[in-house]
Motif scaffolding. Sequence first.
Motif, short mmCIF file in Angstrom:
data_model
loop_
_atom_site.label_atom_id
_atom_site.label_comp_id
_atom_site.label_asym_id
_atom_site.label_seq_id
_atom_site.Cartn_x
_atom_site.Cartn_y
_atom_site.Cartn_z
N ASP A 169 -0.66 -5.64 7.38
CA ASP A 169 -0.06 -5.13 8.61
C ASP A 169 -0.63 -3.78 9.03
OD1 ASP A 169 1.57 -7.36 8.73
OD2 ASP A 169 3.25 -6.38 7.74
N MET A 170 -1.51 -3.21 8.22
CA MET A 170 -2.00 -1.86 8.50
C MET A 170 -3.32 -1.82 9.26
SD MET A 170 0.38 0.04 7.59
CE MET A 170 -0.47 1.54 7.99
N MET A 227 0.84 -1.17 0.00
CA MET A 227 0.00 0.00 0.00
C MET A 227 0.89 1.24 0.00
SD MET A 227 -3.09 -1.30 0.23
CE MET A 227 -4.00 0.20 0.34
N ASN A 228 0.46 2.23 -0.74
CA ASN A 228 1.07 3.56 -0.62
C ASN A 228 0.38 4.25 0.55
OD1 ASN A 228 2.98 3.78 -2.64
ND2 ASN A 228 1.51 4.43 -4.16
N SER A 233 7.43 1.02 11.36
CA SER A 233 8.50 0.04 11.14
C SER A 233 8.09 -1.33 11.66
CB SER A 233 9.79 0.49 11.82
OG SER A 233 10.30 1.63 11.18
N LYS A 234 7.38 -1.36 12.79
CA LYS A 234 6.87 -2.62 13.33
C LYS A 234 5.89 -3.27 12.37
CE LYS A 234 7.35 -1.31 18.15
NZ LYS A 234 6.63 -0.97 19.38
N ARG A 235 5.26 -2.45 11.54
CA ARG A 235 4.30 -2.95 10.57
C ARG A 235 4.94 -3.13 9.19
NH1 ARG A 235 -1.10 -2.00 12.28
NH2 ARG A 235 -1.18 -1.05 14.33
N ARG A 236 6.24 -3.19 9.14
CA ARG A 236 7.04 -3.38 7.93
C ARG A 236 6.88 -2.21 6.95
NH1 ARG A 236 6.11 -8.56 5.10
NH2 ARG A 236 3.95 -8.40 5.72
N GLY A 237 6.64 -1.01 7.48
CA GLY A 237 6.53 0.18 6.64
C GLY A 237 7.91 0.73 6.30
N VAL A 258 5.09 15.41 6.45
CA VAL A 258 4.33 14.56 5.54
C VAL A 258 5.27 13.48 5.03
CG1 VAL A 258 3.01 14.46 3.39
CG2 VAL A 258 2.83 16.48 4.86
N MET A 259 4.91 12.22 5.31
CA MET A 259 5.75 11.10 4.90
C MET A 259 5.01 10.26 3.88
SD MET A 259 7.34 9.86 8.54
CE MET A 259 5.77 9.81 9.39
N ASP A 260 5.68 9.97 2.77
CA ASP A 260 5.18 9.02 1.79
C ASP A 260 5.84 7.69 2.12
OD1 ASP A 260 3.66 10.92 0.32
OD2 ASP A 260 5.51 11.65 -0.58
N MET A 261 5.02 6.66 2.25
CA MET A 261 5.53 5.37 2.72
C MET A 261 4.91 4.23 1.93
SD MET A 261 5.38 5.98 6.81
CE MET A 261 6.74 4.86 7.11
N GLU A 262 5.50 3.05 2.08
CA GLU A 262 4.92 1.82 1.57
C GLU A 262 4.86 0.83 2.72
OE1 GLU A 262 7.07 0.27 -1.76
OE2 GLU A 262 6.75 2.08 -2.95
N ALA A 263 3.76 0.09 2.80
CA ALA A 263 3.58 -0.92 3.84
C ALA A 263 2.59 -1.96 3.35
CB ALA A 263 3.08 -0.28 5.13
N PRO A 264 2.70 -3.20 3.83
CA PRO A 264 1.75 -4.24 3.44
C PRO A 264 0.36 -3.97 4.04
CG PRO A 264 3.72 -5.20 4.45
CD PRO A 264 3.79 -3.73 4.65
N LEU A 265 -0.67 -4.19 3.25
CA LEU A 265 -2.03 -3.96 3.72
C LEU A 265 -2.34 -4.79 4.95
CD1 LEU A 265 -4.89 -2.82 3.45
CD2 LEU A 265 -5.40 -4.68 1.87
#
Length: 96
Positions: free
Chosen positions: A46-47, A1-2, A20-24, A37-44
């Motif tokens: 884990d969100m 996910m973005n 980070s705990k959510r693999r972001g 404002v942070m643009d990130m990627e993380a698995p759905l």
Amino acid sequence: MNLQVQIPGEFQGQVIGALSKRRGVVMNSTSIDENIVMDMEAPLGDMFGFSTELRSLTQGKGEFAKEYLEHRGGPKNTVARVAEEHQQRKDELGKK
């Protein structure tokens, strides 16, 4: 996910730790006035529950938006566990 996360600067460390705990992974970070404002990627997967955690960490001042990015395979240990559980259920149904 973005993800796009907007938070007051004073909470940046706590929020990055939680993600980070959510693999972001932080892809970009900019400062607008006193906000970050942070643009990130993380698995759905884990969100789930992150909006509650974000509100708690930022005293209700943090916001985020998420958008589908792409499908990626999961970690090998998770894939193996899910496959094993599926096979066990399949075997149980076959016995009935």
